[in-house]
Design a protein around this motif. Structure first.
Motif, short mmCIF file in Angstrom:
data_model
loop_
_atom_site.label_atom_id
_atom_site.label_comp_id
_atom_site.label_asym_id
_atom_site.label_seq_id
_atom_site.Cartn_x
_atom_site.Cartn_y
_atom_site.Cartn_z
N HIS A 180 -5.45 44.66 21.23
CA HIS A 180 -4.39 44.95 20.29
C HIS A 180 -3.05 44.43 20.80
O HIS A 180 -2.30 43.78 20.07
N ALA A 238 -4.13 33.68 22.98
CA ALA A 238 -4.12 34.37 21.69
C ALA A 238 -5.05 33.67 20.71
O ALA A 238 -5.76 34.31 19.94
N TRP A 275 -14.87 45.56 18.17
CA TRP A 275 -13.62 45.56 18.91
C TRP A 275 -13.86 45.90 20.38
O TRP A 275 -13.23 45.36 21.28
N VAL A 288 6.47 42.53 27.80
CA VAL A 288 6.78 41.30 27.09
C VAL A 288 7.02 41.59 25.61
O VAL A 288 7.95 41.08 25.00
N GLU A 289 6.18 42.46 25.08
CA GLU A 289 6.35 42.82 23.67
C GLU A 289 7.72 43.45 23.45
O GLU A 289 8.40 43.15 22.47
N LEU A 345 -7.21 44.87 11.72
CA LEU A 345 -6.08 45.67 12.19
C LEU A 345 -5.53 46.54 11.07
O LEU A 345 -5.16 47.70 11.28
N ASN A 362 10.35 42.87 25.19
CA ASN A 362 11.34 41.81 25.28
C ASN A 362 11.51 41.07 23.97
O ASN A 362 12.62 40.75 23.55
N LEU A 363 10.40 40.77 23.36
CA LEU A 363 10.42 39.93 22.17
C LEU A 363 10.63 40.74 20.90
O LEU A 363 11.09 40.21 19.89
N LEU A 388 0.00 32.10 26.85
CA LEU A 388 -0.08 33.16 25.85
C LEU A 388 -0.57 32.62 24.51
O LEU A 388 -1.45 33.19 23.87
N THR A 393 10.84 35.74 26.95
CA THR A 393 9.54 36.39 27.08
C THR A 393 9.42 37.17 28.39
O THR A 393 8.91 38.29 28.41
N ARG A 400 -0.58 41.63 19.08
CA ARG A 400 0.81 41.90 18.69
C ARG A 400 1.79 41.01 19.44
O ARG A 400 2.70 40.43 18.85
N VAL A 401 1.60 40.92 20.74
CA VAL A 401 2.51 40.10 21.54
C VAL A 401 2.48 38.66 21.07
O VAL A 401 3.52 38.01 20.92
N ALA A 402 1.29 38.16 20.80
CA ALA A 402 1.16 36.78 20.36
C ALA A 402 1.94 36.56 19.07
O ALA A 402 2.59 35.53 18.89
N ARG A 403 1.90 37.54 18.20
CA ARG A 403 2.58 37.37 16.92
C ARG A 403 4.09 37.35 17.07
O ARG A 403 4.77 36.48 16.53
N VAL A 404 4.61 38.30 17.82
CA VAL A 404 6.07 38.30 18.01
C VAL A 404 6.51 37.07 18.80
O VAL A 404 7.58 36.51 18.56
N HIS A 405 5.67 36.66 19.72
CA HIS A 405 6.00 35.49 20.52
C HIS A 405 6.08 34.26 19.62
O HIS A 405 7.01 33.45 19.70
N LEU A 429 1.97 43.05 29.26
CA LEU A 429 2.02 42.68 27.85
C LEU A 429 2.97 43.59 27.09
O LEU A 429 3.72 43.15 26.22
N LEU A 468 -2.45 42.17 22.92
CA LEU A 468 -2.44 40.72 22.94
C LEU A 468 -2.13 40.15 21.55
O LEU A 468 -1.29 39.25 21.39
#
Lengths: 143, 143
Positions: B10, A16, A109, A135-136, A38, A138-139, A12, B116, B14-19, A132, B12
């Motif tokens: 998008h 990213a 984009w 996972v989002e 964004l 979850n986190l 990930l 995660t 967001r998930v990357a950031r929270v991760h 995803l 990806l």
DNA sequence: GGCATTTAATTGGCCGCGCAAGCAATTGGT
DNA sequence: ACCAATTGCTTGCGCGGCCAATTAAATGCC
């Protein structure tokens, strides 16, 4: 090969980074830095709004948004004005110059999305989106 | 709702950031900033190596690695010495202090991984790993 | 009304990260 | 042996991003 690798977390992080780099490449000629698009999209989609709203929707730190907006203003893509109903709040709106950009950003984009998902069929794309999203979730809500 | 949202790109981002934020949370008490743990893991897994190797394996810019290593040295987790066989090269190795950290970092990383992937069964986890790998391949080599 | 609490923004500080420019050592070609 | 090209690294600069601390405005409570 040690066991610390091949984790989803590693993958990930790497994905990213290359994804962001690709975004940067595409946005570069438009005068935007990765991340800024964004924020602009929020303005294009939801119109003028206080920074608090941007912070909420982008999930970023307040200080981050403050400075991003300052730079976007400096670049001429955004205008700021004090709210009348709440004089602490700062309303942010896209400028006409930014409107001209919107098309190109949306296009960039789209390219990025296609580049990212190349070789994945519809069900795989949907699967990735769903995973995803979970996972989002979850986190997202962790203390 | 405008169409610019709900893209994998998008999600990806967001998930990357929270991760990353979650990783930061877990690493904080260890004195590491998110990103640094990946570099340390390289050293733990592959031993002392020139920066060029780290750059290659991490996929980062040379200047980024230079400064990360400088800071890690400052923090006492890493030692640098000039290579004898190639006097341009800088060899980087983990210190004993860092060795003590390894356990905790591995543990933190395990927690992060479980956090995660919570709620995903084995096949979903495998699927996510595979899809991310393919996406990485798509974005990786884009001259 | 008056005062503590909460909320909106900002600033300072620090890190990750990339691009561009530059320096020194090595390699390759002739 | 010589010189150009390449390689390894560093520095200047700017941005995204976080945390901590601060100010000003709004809200809540008595």
């Amino acid at each position: 090969m040690s066991a610390t690798h091949d984790t989803v977390s590693h993958a990930l992080a790497r994905v990213a980074r290359v994804h962001r780099a690709a975004a940067g490449q595409l946005l570069r000629s438009l005068g935007l830095h990765p991340g800024q698009e964004l924020l602009m999209m929020q303005l294009w989609d939801h119109g003028p709004q206080p920074q608090a709203q941007l912070i909420e929707r982008l999930g970023l730190d307040a200080s981050t948004v403050t400075r991003m907006v300052q730079r976007l203003e400096q670049a001429g893509f955004v205008r700021r004005r004090r709210s009348d109903t709440d004089r602490r709040a700062v309303l942010v709106e896209a400028t006409a110059a930014a409107q001209a950009l919107q098309e190109q950003v949306v296009q960039a984009w789209r390219e990025l999305e296609e580049l990212t998902l190349r070789g994945l069929d519809d069900s795989e794309r949907a699967g990735l989106a769903e995973l995803l999203s979970r996972v989002e979730g979850n986190l997202g809500r962790l203390g």
